[in-house]
Design an enzyme around this catalytic site. Structure first.
Site, PDB file in Angstrom:
ATOM      1  NE  ARG A   1      -2.159  -1.350   3.424  1.00  0.00           N
ATOM      2  CZ  ARG A   1      -2.526  -1.118   4.665  1.00  0.00           C
ATOM      3  NH1 ARG A   1      -3.674  -0.546   4.938  1.00  0.00           N
ATOM      4  NH2 ARG A   1      -1.748  -1.456   5.676  1.00  0.00           N
TER       5      ARG A   1
ATOM      6  CG  ASN B   1      -3.932  -4.486   3.192  1.00  0.00           C
ATOM      7  OD1 ASN B   1      -3.339  -4.429   2.116  1.00  0.00           O
ATOM      8  ND2 ASN B   1      -3.303  -4.409   4.351  1.00  0.00           N
TER       9      ASN B   1
END
Length: 104
Positions: free
Chosen positions: A31, A49
């Site tokens: 990320r 996520n």
């Protein structure tokens, strides 16, 4: 002749894609990496996520920048092992910038 503003020009060439990245993509900085990659390309959108172990992202901007982001997502950060990047057309986000969203 009417002049086009920068915002209008950007809207005219805006492309948005939703990505689902699978493989070893959680716990490896994916990320953070995706946020940096998207921001460096001038994209708007988000990354998060998913509870199934994948990473999902929405990227919006010029077609060239979105395509470059998709290509980069196949590699990801050094510790990631990407097995697939599924891509779908999407609606562009209302907000500008690229941010983290909570896990779903």
């Amino acid at each position: 002749m009417r002049r086009t503003t920068d915002d209008e020009a950007m809207a005219d060439c805006s492309t948005a894609r939703r990505l689902r990245v699978t493989g070893r993509v959680q716990g490896v900085g994916y990320r953070d990496w995706a946020t940096g990659a998207a921001r460096s390309l001038g994209l708007s959108g988000w990354v998060r996520n998913r509870s199934d172990g994948s990473v999902e992202a929405l990227a919006s901007g010029s077609q060239e920048a979105v395509e470059a982001f998709i290509v980069a997502c196949h590699q990801g950060p050094a510790l990631a092992r990407v097995t697939d990047v599924a891509v779908q057309d999407a609606e562009a986000p209302a907000e500008r910038g690229f941010v983290f969203l909570p896990t779903v």
